[in-house]
Design a protein around this motif. Structure first.
Motif, PDB file in Angstrom:
ATOM      1  N   PRO A 102       6.580  -6.582   8.289  1.00  0.00           N
ATOM      2  CA  PRO A 102       7.775  -6.390   7.423  1.00  0.00           C
ATOM      3  C   PRO A 102       7.842  -7.408   6.471  1.00  0.00           C
ATOM      4  O   PRO A 102       7.723  -8.506   6.440  1.00  0.00           O
ATOM      5  N   GLY A 103       8.213  -6.634   5.424  1.00  0.00           N
ATOM      6  CA  GLY A 103       8.478  -7.577   4.222  1.00  0.00           C
ATOM      7  C   GLY A 103       7.461  -7.896   3.278  1.00  0.00           C
ATOM      8  O   GLY A 103       7.149  -8.575   2.279  1.00  0.00           O
ATOM      9  N   SER A 104       6.174  -7.331   3.911  1.00  0.00           N
ATOM     10  CA  SER A 104       4.738  -7.623   3.129  1.00  0.00           C
ATOM     11  C   SER A 104       4.894  -6.870   1.622  1.00  0.00           C
ATOM     12  O   SER A 104       5.371  -5.922   1.586  1.00  0.00           O
ATOM     13  N   THR A 105       3.878  -7.407   1.231  1.00  0.00           N
ATOM     14  CA  THR A 105       3.650  -6.587  -0.201  1.00  0.00           C
ATOM     15  C   THR A 105       2.325  -5.857  -0.297  1.00  0.00           C
ATOM     16  O   THR A 105       1.945  -5.130  -1.335  1.00  0.00           O
ATOM     17  N   THR A 106       1.724  -5.912   0.907  1.00  0.00           N
ATOM     18  CA  THR A 106       0.443  -5.162   1.349  1.00  0.00           C
ATOM     19  C   THR A 106       0.617  -4.288   2.254  1.00  0.00           C
ATOM     20  O   THR A 106       1.389  -4.285   3.377  1.00  0.00           O
ATOM     21  N   GLY A 107      -0.231  -3.035   2.351  1.00  0.00           N
ATOM     22  CA  GLY A 107      -0.478  -1.980   3.283  1.00  0.00           C
ATOM     23  C   GLY A 107      -1.044  -0.915   2.830  1.00  0.00           C
ATOM     24  O   GLY A 107      -1.973  -0.799   1.816  1.00  0.00           O
ATOM     25  N   ARG A 108      -1.145   0.048   3.578  1.00  0.00           N
ATOM     26  CA  ARG A 108      -1.927   1.467   3.274  1.00  0.00           C
ATOM     27  C   ARG A 108      -1.042   2.749   3.192  1.00  0.00           C
ATOM     28  O   ARG A 108      -0.003   2.597   3.705  1.00  0.00           O
ATOM     29  N   GLU A 109      -1.729   3.606   2.165  1.00  0.00           N
ATOM     30  CA  GLU A 109      -0.802   4.731   2.012  1.00  0.00           C
ATOM     31  C   GLU A 109      -1.072   5.864   3.118  1.00  0.00           C
ATOM     32  O   GLU A 109      -2.126   5.875   3.724  1.00  0.00           O
ATOM     33  N   VAL A 110       0.141   6.181   3.670  1.00  0.00           N
ATOM     34  CA  VAL A 110       0.028   7.202   4.723  1.00  0.00           C
ATOM     35  C   VAL A 110       0.376   8.555   4.507  1.00  0.00           C
ATOM     36  O   VAL A 110       0.509   9.202   5.491  1.00  0.00           O
ATOM     37  N   LEU A 111       0.906   8.763   3.443  1.00  0.00           N
ATOM     38  CA  LEU A 111       1.728  10.172   3.131  1.00  0.00           C
ATOM     39  C   LEU A 111       0.669  11.136   3.290  1.00  0.00           C
ATOM     40  O   LEU A 111       1.066  12.363   4.043  1.00  0.00           O
ATOM     41  N   PRO A 112      -0.518  11.334   3.021  1.00  0.00           N
ATOM     42  CA  PRO A 112      -1.589  12.460   3.290  1.00  0.00           C
ATOM     43  C   PRO A 112      -1.772  12.349   4.951  1.00  0.00           C
ATOM     44  O   PRO A 112      -1.619  13.619   5.320  1.00  0.00           O
ATOM     45  N   GLU A 113      -1.727  11.318   5.634  1.00  0.00           N
ATOM     46  CA  GLU A 113      -1.542  11.344   7.089  1.00  0.00           C
ATOM     47  C   GLU A 113      -0.539  12.023   7.821  1.00  0.00           C
ATOM     48  O   GLU A 113      -0.623  12.967   8.766  1.00  0.00           O
ATOM     49  N   LEU A 114       0.632  11.806   7.046  1.00  0.00           N
ATOM     50  CA  LEU A 114       1.935  12.147   7.763  1.00  0.00           C
ATOM     51  C   LEU A 114       1.928  13.863   7.439  1.00  0.00           C
ATOM     52  O   LEU A 114       2.179  14.762   8.087  1.00  0.00           O
ATOM     53  N   LEU A 115       1.472  14.266   6.071  1.00  0.00           N
ATOM     54  CA  LEU A 115       1.422  15.623   5.722  1.00  0.00           C
ATOM     55  C   LEU A 115       0.608  16.334   6.698  1.00  0.00           C
ATOM     56  O   LEU A 115       0.763  17.429   7.009  1.00  0.00           O
ATOM     57  N   ALA A 116      -0.688  15.734   6.754  1.00  0.00           N
ATOM     58  CA  ALA A 116      -1.781  16.467   7.827  1.00  0.00           C
ATOM     59  C   ALA A 116      -1.217  16.474   9.300  1.00  0.00           C
ATOM     60  O   ALA A 116      -1.507  17.652   9.845  1.00  0.00           O
ATOM     61  N   GLY A 117      -0.727  15.513   9.658  1.00  0.00           N
ATOM     62  CA  GLY A 117      -0.242  15.442  11.256  1.00  0.00           C
ATOM     63  C   GLY A 117       1.202  16.018  11.595  1.00  0.00           C
ATOM     64  O   GLY A 117       1.393  16.347  12.670  1.00  0.00           O
ATOM     65  N   PHE A 118       2.210  15.798  10.763  1.00  0.00           N
ATOM     66  CA  PHE A 118       3.548  16.124  10.860  1.00  0.00           C
ATOM     67  C   PHE A 118       3.859  17.046  10.067  1.00  0.00           C
ATOM     68  O   PHE A 118       5.255  17.057   9.799  1.00  0.00           O
ATOM     69  N   GLY A 119       2.971  17.807   9.214  1.00  0.00           N
ATOM     70  CA  GLY A 119       3.761  18.698   8.071  1.00  0.00           C
ATOM     71  C   GLY A 119       4.608  19.721   8.522  1.00  0.00           C
ATOM     72  O   GLY A 119       5.751  20.058   7.863  1.00  0.00           O
ATOM     73  N   GLN A 120       4.605  20.456   9.771  1.00  0.00           N
ATOM     74  CA  GLN A 120       5.202  21.548  10.284  1.00  0.00           C
ATOM     75  C   GLN A 120       6.721  20.839  10.444  1.00  0.00           C
ATOM     76  O   GLN A 120       7.502  21.469  10.411  1.00  0.00           O
ATOM     77  N   GLU A 121       6.779  19.443  11.275  1.00  0.00           N
ATOM     78  CA  GLU A 121       7.870  19.342  11.658  1.00  0.00           C
ATOM     79  C   GLU A 121       8.674  18.711  10.264  1.00  0.00           C
ATOM     80  O   GLU A 121      10.061  18.670  10.127  1.00  0.00           O
ATOM     81  N   ILE A 122       8.163  18.191   9.254  1.00  0.00           N
ATOM     82  CA  ILE A 122       8.748  17.872   7.978  1.00  0.00           C
ATOM     83  C   ILE A 122       9.057  19.245   7.413  1.00  0.00           C
ATOM     84  O   ILE A 122      10.246  19.136   6.748  1.00  0.00           O
TER      85      ILE A 122
END
Length: 430
Positions: A211-231
Motif C-alpha cells: 500500500p502506498g508503494s510506487t512500484t508494482g506490476r501491470e495486471v490489466l491484461p490478466e484482468l481482461l483474460a480472467g474476468f472479461g465476461q464479468e467486466i
C-alpha cells in the motif's frame, strides 16, 4: 486525534446521505469530525435523514454532533469542508431530463447529452450562489462537489475562484471490483484512469508491491483474460470490443459507443428517475422508524457505491488529518496535464492530494481514439458552462450542436426547444 473538524453537506436531506454518515462513522479515525451539519430546503426529509444520521453515529459510538438546517449561510458557518450533493428540481426534473430527449431519438440521461445540459443549466447558478455563501463563512473551506454534471459544476466553481475539487465514485468502484477479482486488498490497486467525468478509460491497472508503494506490476491484461465476461456484464458493453481495445471504459461510454441501442432500451423500460423515486419513498418510510440505526440494504439500489469512502479519503487528505500525501482520482483543473485541452478544463485523473491541495499526476499521451472524444466533450462542456452562466437560447443551441451525441442542426434546434420548454421554471432568463 480529538474530533474537531466541522463538515457541512448541502443536499443533506438526500436519501443517500445515510451512506455518507455510515462512512463517516466507520472511518472516524481517518476523518475526525466534531460537528456535521446537514443542509436542505426540504425540512421534512431533512429531519427524517437527520434522525437516522444521529442514530447511526450513536450506534457506532461516534462522538460528533449532527445538526440540521434549511439555512445555507448558517449551516456552512465555520465549516472546514462543504460537500455538495444537490439536485435542483428533484427527481421530477431528472425524470424529464431522461424522457424528452428520447422523443428526438437521443439518449435521455441526467449527466450527458441534452438531459445533462439541462441539469447543468439548472444547477450551476444555484451551486455558485451556495459557494459564495461558503466563501463568506470561511474562505479557506474546501468545496467537494459530487453534484452532477461534476465536470461542468467543478469548472464553474474553479472559474469563480473557489477552492473546489470534484468527486465521482466510478474510479473507486473499479478499484474495488478489480481488487475483488484478484483477491487482494483494494489499497494495492492503482488505476491508470484518464478522461473527463463520466467519460473515462482504465488504460492500466497496477498491483502495487505494498500500500502506498510506487512500484508494482501491470495486471490489466490478466484482468481482461480472467474476468472479461464479468467486466463486460458490469459495463453492458461487448466483451470482444473491450478485449480488442485493451482498456476498460466507464459504463457511461455506452451512451457514445452504443447510443442507438441504449435509446431503444430506455424507451422500452422507462426512466431511471422513476425507479429512484420509488426507492426513495421506501427509504424515507424506513428512516422514519426510530428503531432503525443502520443504513438499510435497500440503499444500495440508490446508487453511488463507495462514495462515502472516497469522500472520507479526499477530505482527510485535503484537511491534512492523516498528515500524508495520497493518490486519488479526482476532478481537477487540467493545467497542461492533457496538452490537447485548455488549462481551465476539468479532467478526471489520479492526483496527489494533501493539505497543500490537488496536483494531477502527469499522463502518458492519450490515444487518438480517446483523445478525440475527450476534446469534443470538453468543447461542449465549455459551451454548456457559458450557457449556464449567461443564458440565452443561442448558447444552449451552440452547446447542443457541439455535443458529440447531437451535432446536427435540426436535432439541436428541436432539442433546444424541448429543453427550454421543460426547464423554464428553473431558468431565470428563459
Amino acid at each position: 486525534m480529538s474530533p474537531t473538524l466541522k463538515l457541512a453537506i448541502v443536499g443533506g436531506g438526500s436519501t443517500y446521505t445515510p451512506e455518507l454518515i455510515d462512512g463517516f462513522a466507520r472511518l472516524r479515525d481517518t476523518l475526525p469530525i466534531g460537528e456535521l451539519v446537514l443542509i436542505d430546503p426540504a425540512a421534512d426529509r431533512l429531519e427524517l435523514v437527520g434522525g437516522l444520521a444521529r442514530r447511526i453515529f450513536a450506534k457506532q459510538g461516534h462522538p460528533g454532533t449532527i445538526s440540521t438546517t434549511t439555512d445555507v449561510a448558517a449551516g456552512v458557518q465555520g465549516a472546514d469542508a462543504v460537500l455538495l450533493q444537490l439536485r435542483v428540481g428533484g427527481q421530477a426534473a431528472r425524470d424529464r431530463d431522461e424522457t424528452w430527449p428520447l422523443d428526438c431519438g437521443c439518449v435521455g440521461q441526467e449527466t450527458t447529452g441534452a438531459g445533462g445540459l439541462a441539469k447543468a443549466l439548472r444547477t450551476v447558478p444555484v451551486v455558485l450562489d451556495i459557494a459564495e455563501q461558503v466563501r463568506r463563512a470561511n474562505p479557506d473551506a474546501w468545496i467537494v462537489d459530487f453534484t452532477n454534471p461534476v465536470g461542468i459544476v467543478t469548472r464553474a466553481l474553479q472559474g469563480a475562484g473557489h477552492k473546489a475539487v470534484g468527486l465521482c465514485n466510478v474510479a473507486i468502484g473499479f478499484q474495488r471490483r478489480f481488487a475483488k477479482h484478484l483477491g487482494v486488498d483494494h489499497e494495492l490497486i492503482r488505476l491508470d484512469h484518464v478522461g473527463l467525468n463520466h467519460l473515462t478509460w482504465e488504460r492500466g491497472v497496477t498491483l502495487l508491491d505494498a500500500p502506498g508503494s510506487t512500484t508494482g506490476r501491470e495486471v490489466l491484461p490478466e484482468l481482461l483474460a480472467g474476468f472479461g465476461q464479468e467486466i463486460s456484464e458490469d459495463l453492458h458493453l461487448p466483451l470482444p470490443v473491450i478485449r480488442r481495445l485493451g482498456v476498460v471504459p466507464s459504463y457511461y461510454l455506452r451512451y457514445f459507443y452504443q447510443h442507438d441501442v441504449v435509446v431503444q432500451e430506455l424507451k422500452a423500460k422507462g426512466s431511471r428517475a422513476s425507479e429512484v423515486a420509488a426507492i426513495e419513498r421506501q427509504l424515507l418510510g424506513m428512516y422514519a422508524d426510530p428503531a432503525l440505526d443502520t443504513k438499510p440494504e435497500l440503499l444500495a439500489q440508490r446508487g453511488g457505491a463507495f462514495y462515502s469512502e472516497a469522500a472520507v479519503q479526499l477530505i482527510a487528505s485535503l484537511l491534512g488529518t492523516d498528515g500524508r500525501t495520497t493518490v486519488q482520482v479526482v476532478n481537477a483543473r487540467n493545467d497542461g496535464v492533457l496538452p490537447f485541452l485548455p488549462d481551465d478544463a476539468v479532467i478526471e485523473v489520479p492526483a496527489e492530494v494533501d493539505a497543500a491541495g490537488v496536483r494531477p499526476l502527469p499522463q502518458r499521451p492519450v490515444e487518438p481514439l480517446y483523445a478525440g472524444l475527450i476534446a469534443g466533450v470538453t468543447a461542449y462542456e465549455q459551451l454548456a458552462l457559458e450557457a449556464a452562466l449567461k443564458g440565452g437560447r443561442d448558447r444552449v443551441f451552440d452547446a447542443l450542436l457541439a455535443h458529440p451525441l447531437v451535432g446536427q442542426l435540426e436535432l439541436a434546434d428541436k432539442l433546444t426547444d424541448s429543453l427550454l420548454a421543460n426547464n423554464r421554471e428553473h431558468l431565470s432568463w428563459a
